[in-house]
Design a protein around this motif. Sequence first.
Motif, PDB file in Angstrom:
ATOM      1  N   ALA A   1      -8.538  -1.562  -0.947  1.00 36.90           N
ATOM      2  CA  ALA A   1      -8.748  -0.646   0.182  1.00 36.90           C
ATOM      3  C   ALA A   1      -8.729  -1.403   1.508  1.00 36.90           C
ATOM      4  O   ALA A   1      -8.102  -0.955   2.482  1.00 36.90           O
ATOM      5  CB  ALA A   1     -10.063   0.108   0.012  1.00 36.90           C
ATOM      6  N   ALA A   2      -9.385  -2.548   1.544  1.00 35.89           N
ATOM      7  CA  ALA A   2      -9.412  -3.339   2.773  1.00 35.89           C
ATOM      8  C   ALA A   2      -8.007  -3.811   3.151  1.00 35.89           C
ATOM      9  O   ALA A   2      -7.627  -3.769   4.334  1.00 35.89           O
ATOM     10  CB  ALA A   2     -10.348  -4.539   2.600  1.00 35.89           C
TER      11      ALA A   2
ATOM     12  N   ILE B   1      -3.234   6.081  -2.343  1.00 41.09           N
ATOM     13  CA  ILE B   1      -3.422   6.764  -3.631  1.00 41.09           C
ATOM     14  C   ILE B   1      -2.065   7.028  -4.287  1.00 41.09           C
ATOM     15  O   ILE B   1      -1.897   6.838  -5.495  1.00 41.09           O
ATOM     16  CB  ILE B   1      -4.245   8.051  -3.446  1.00 41.09           C
ATOM     17  CG1 ILE B   1      -5.685   7.683  -3.081  1.00 41.09           C
ATOM     18  CG2 ILE B   1      -4.205   8.918  -4.708  1.00 41.09           C
ATOM     19  CD1 ILE B   1      -6.536   8.842  -2.624  1.00 41.09           C
ATOM     20  N   GLU B   2      -1.070   7.443  -3.493  1.00 38.24           N
ATOM     21  CA  GLU B   2       0.285   7.628  -4.029  1.00 38.24           C
ATOM     22  C   GLU B   2       0.808   6.328  -4.615  1.00 38.24           C
ATOM     23  O   GLU B   2       1.411   6.329  -5.700  1.00 38.24           O
ATOM     24  CB  GLU B   2       1.232   8.102  -2.929  1.00 38.24           C
ATOM     25  CG  GLU B   2       1.033   9.516  -2.461  1.00 38.24           C
ATOM     26  CD  GLU B   2       1.904   9.859  -1.250  1.00 38.24           C
ATOM     27  OE1 GLU B   2       2.859   9.096  -0.948  1.00 38.24           O
ATOM     28  OE2 GLU B   2       1.627  10.873  -0.607  1.00 38.24           O
ATOM     29  N   LEU B   3       0.614   5.235  -3.903  1.00 35.76           N
ATOM     30  CA  LEU B   3       1.072   3.932  -4.386  1.00 35.76           C
ATOM     31  C   LEU B   3       0.388   3.554  -5.698  1.00 35.76           C
ATOM     32  O   LEU B   3       1.027   3.010  -6.608  1.00 35.76           O
ATOM     33  CB  LEU B   3       0.830   2.845  -3.329  1.00 35.76           C
ATOM     34  CG  LEU B   3       1.693   2.948  -2.075  1.00 35.76           C
ATOM     35  CD1 LEU B   3       1.168   2.002  -0.990  1.00 35.76           C
ATOM     36  CD2 LEU B   3       3.145   2.643  -2.403  1.00 35.76           C
ATOM     37  N   ILE B   4      -0.885   3.844  -5.793  1.00 40.81           N
ATOM     38  CA  ILE B   4      -1.612   3.558  -7.038  1.00 40.81           C
ATOM     39  C   ILE B   4      -0.998   4.357  -8.186  1.00 40.81           C
ATOM     40  O   ILE B   4      -0.744   3.809  -9.264  1.00 40.81           O
ATOM     41  CB  ILE B   4      -3.114   3.879  -6.896  1.00 40.81           C
ATOM     42  CG1 ILE B   4      -3.777   2.871  -5.972  1.00 40.81           C
ATOM     43  CG2 ILE B   4      -3.793   3.895  -8.267  1.00 40.81           C
ATOM     44  CD1 ILE B   4      -5.190   3.225  -5.574  1.00 40.81           C
TER      45      ILE B   4
ATOM     46  N   GLY C   1      -2.530  -0.697   7.741  1.00 41.60           N
ATOM     47  CA  GLY C   1      -2.366   0.588   8.392  1.00 41.60           C
ATOM     48  C   GLY C   1      -1.912   1.695   7.445  1.00 41.60           C
ATOM     49  O   GLY C   1      -1.399   2.721   7.882  1.00 41.60           O
ATOM     50  N   VAL C   2      -2.098   1.500   6.141  1.00 40.89           N
ATOM     51  CA  VAL C   2      -1.710   2.493   5.141  1.00 40.89           C
ATOM     52  C   VAL C   2      -2.819   3.538   5.034  1.00 40.89           C
ATOM     53  O   VAL C   2      -3.991   3.181   4.918  1.00 40.89           O
ATOM     54  CB  VAL C   2      -1.468   1.819   3.770  1.00 40.89           C
ATOM     55  CG1 VAL C   2      -1.172   2.840   2.685  1.00 40.89           C
ATOM     56  CG2 VAL C   2      -0.351   0.786   3.869  1.00 40.89           C
ATOM     57  N   SER C   3      -2.433   4.796   5.062  1.00 43.67           N
ATOM     58  CA  SER C   3      -3.426   5.865   4.956  1.00 43.67           C
ATOM     59  C   SER C   3      -3.990   5.927   3.540  1.00 43.67           C
ATOM     60  O   SER C   3      -3.379   5.452   2.581  1.00 43.67           O
ATOM     61  CB  SER C   3      -2.796   7.215   5.302  1.00 43.67           C
ATOM     62  OG  SER C   3      -1.904   7.616   4.267  1.00 43.67           O
TER      63      SER C   3
END
Length: 132
Positions: free
Chosen positions: A100-101, A114-117, A107-109
């Motif tokens: 997350a950090a 979550i989409e990337l995960i 600068g990723v929302s």
Amino acid sequence: MAPIATQLDPNRPIGDQLVEEFSRLIATREWKPGQRVPSVRALAVEVGVNPATVQKALVALDERGLLIAESTAGRFVTQDSVLISHTLAELAGAHVREFAARMQALGVSQERAIELIHQEWKLTSQERENHE
């Protein structure tokens, strides 16, 4: 007993890395509840570090209750499933906080992260299935 799959980071204390790796082996049940843990010397040889460093890491796990030291029989993995589950949650939480950090720093929302995960989860699941 599962092999120790850690590459040591020279920028972090080795003992801390060993505590994390041994905790991971317990939390993922690669080291089974009630199973005898290899000797300090055997672990030191496998990881390639000083036995005193391994001993300190194992004592830290003794103090957390993840290992049970028996004076004549060696060390054994705890059979406390609640403690093992809690340890897994702690380890996963640390990785999530780091991720997350890093995403925030890029600068990723949250939505995009979550989409990337989800995308990576599918890919790694497919890769795992292909290797089995």
